[in-house]
Design an enzyme around this catalytic site. Structure first.
Site, PDB file in Angstrom:
ATOM      1  CD  GLU A  91      14.157 -28.223   1.321  1.00  0.00           C
ATOM      2  OE1 GLU A  91      14.158 -28.636   2.471  1.00  0.00           O
ATOM      3  OE2 GLU A  91      14.843 -27.266   0.935  1.00  0.00           O
ATOM      4  CB  CYS A 105      17.037 -23.983  -7.145  1.00  0.00           C
ATOM      5  SG  CYS A 105      18.319 -24.749  -6.183  1.00  0.00           S
ATOM      6  CB  CYS A 112      23.193 -33.888   1.243  1.00  0.00           C
ATOM      7  SG  CYS A 112      24.766 -33.714   0.381  1.00  0.00           S
ATOM      8  CB  CYS A 116      28.196 -28.426   3.844  1.00  0.00           C
ATOM      9  SG  CYS A 116      28.877 -29.163   2.344  1.00  0.00           S
ATOM     10  CB  CYS A 119      24.199 -27.270   4.216  1.00  0.00           C
ATOM     11  SG  CYS A 119      22.926 -28.055   3.234  1.00  0.00           S
ATOM     12  CG  ASN A 294      18.929 -18.333   3.475  1.00  0.00           C
ATOM     13  OD1 ASN A 294      18.409 -17.574   4.297  1.00  0.00           O
ATOM     14  ND2 ASN A 294      18.228 -19.134   2.706  1.00  0.00           N
ATOM     15  CB  CYS A 353      19.567 -26.516   0.346  1.00  0.00           C
ATOM     16  SG  CYS A 353      21.197 -26.785   0.973  1.00  0.00           S
TER      17      CYS A 353
END
Ligand code: SF4
Length: 363
Positions: A91, A105, A112, A116, A119, A294, A353
């Site tokens: 992305e 970005c 990942c 987290c 996320c 978000n 993300c």
């Protein structure tokens, strides 16, 4: 939200030098200018090349980038899911600022490993590192788009999918390339880490003036370890000590990122604790960037009651209210800490993300 286009094709920058190996050296220079300065989308646009060479290049080294783009309803943000040869998507997001800056970005990894809790990328797990070329392509995609309206990419942040310092060599090589070939000022390129101490210490030795941002998101180890498992390896103290060393070595200002999540880390007490811990480790040259959460992903069970995170529920974290954000900011400022509040661009395109990748995968 509207999908504005699906650009097709593929480009593998690694092949470029091989394709030009048998041609005079100046041809490679012309090719670099066409791709990274003029942002050509097809060799047909590169009229300094003879027609037969253009035709050959269109076959051997097509300039296309495969991506699906989604534009926010207010037109301020465009999100891309970029595909590569193995078809896995990364992305990238373009953000138009009111002061005419255009920030891209980029992702440094697909997925990942950091996990987290807030996320969606963390939920995906780690797929693979991106190459330097694949990172550059994300910026190139938006450079081409902006060229149509006479604009350019002015800033790049490594805040998309992945932890940049866990893909250090490719990340730094991409950042240097963007600076040298696309002319994006080093001071306009920012690398954001969740707190990989070895990466911070290595980064401070780089001769380029890139910026460093730290995703802190909590004022103490108990809360930070719940939100960000990386904290169990690199505690808040270790991260802030590394940041202090970075500031001492580089004399450069560091951005401390703090995501504000309702009833999780946004109380006045949290803000007071943040003031205390930042002042303990950092003397100067830092600013706290307050980011309204978000909404994305699933909510760990029992979070609001300080329970364990063993199970996940379909409930989502919620963004802090405007009132709470203002209160949080005031406490920081009263404590002598510089704080800014960044607009949460991704919100209008359902885009924290990892969220777009997850959504497309589930189609
Ligand atoms: S917030 Fe960043 S480091 Fe954490 S899981 Fe998401 S992509 Fe990885």
């Amino acid at each position: 939200m509207r999908t504005i286009c699906a650009i097709l094709l593929q480009m593998n920058l690694n092949k470029l030098k091989t394709v030009f190996a048998d041609l005079p050296k100046f041809r490679l220079k012309q090719a670099f200018k066409a791709i990274f300065n003029d942002f050509a989308e097809s060799w047909d646009e590169v009229t300094v090349f003879p027609k037969d060479l253009r035709a050959k290049l269109n076959t051997d080294f097509p300039l296309g980038i495969k991506a699906e783009l989604i534009e926010s309803s207010d037109g301020k943000t465009i999100k891309a899911l970029v595909s590569f040869e193995d078809t896995k998507g990364a992305e990238a997001v373009l953000m138009h600022h009111s002061d005419s800056r255009n920030t891209v970005c980029v992702s440094s990894q697909i997925g990942c490993a950091m996990g987290c809790e807030f996320c969606a990328t963390g939920d995906m797990g780690f797929k693979r590192n991106l190459t330097s070329d694949e990172i550059v392509m994300q910026v190139l995609l938006f450079s081409r788009l902006l060229k149509r309206s006479g604009q350019r990419v002015t800033n790049v942040t490594f805040m998309g999918m992945g932890e940049p310092f866990l893909n250090y060599d490719e990340m730094i090589s991409a950042a240097k390339f963007l600076n040298k070939e696309l002319g994006i000022a080093a001071r306009h390129i920012s690398i954001s880490t969740c707190g990989i101490v070895g990466g911070i210490l290595k980064f401070m030795k780089e001769p380029f003036q890139f910026n460093l941002a730290i995703s802190l998101h909590a004022p103490n180890n108990e809360l930070r370890s719940k939100l960000m498992p990386v904290n169990r390896r690199f505690s808040l103290e270790k991260v802030l000590q590394a940041v202090a060393a970075y500031i001492k070595e580089t004399n450069r200002k560091v951005m401390i990122e703090y995501l504000l999540i309702k009833d999780v880390n946004d109380s006045a007490e949290n803000a007071k604790e943040l003031v205390k811990v930042l002042k303990k480790y950092l003397v100067n040259l830092f600013v706290v960037n307050l980011i309204p959460y978000n909404p994305t992903g699933s909510r760990p069970e029992g979070f609001a009651n300080k329970g364990t995170f063993a199970k996940r529920t379909p409930f989502k974290f919620e963004p802090s209210s405007g009132k709470n954000i203002a209160k949080f900011k005031a406490v920081l400022e009263d404590g002598g800490i510089e704080a800014v509040q960044r607009f949460s661009f991704g919100q209008k395109i359902a885009g924290a993300c990892g969220q777009l990748g997850t959504r497309l995968k589930n189609r």
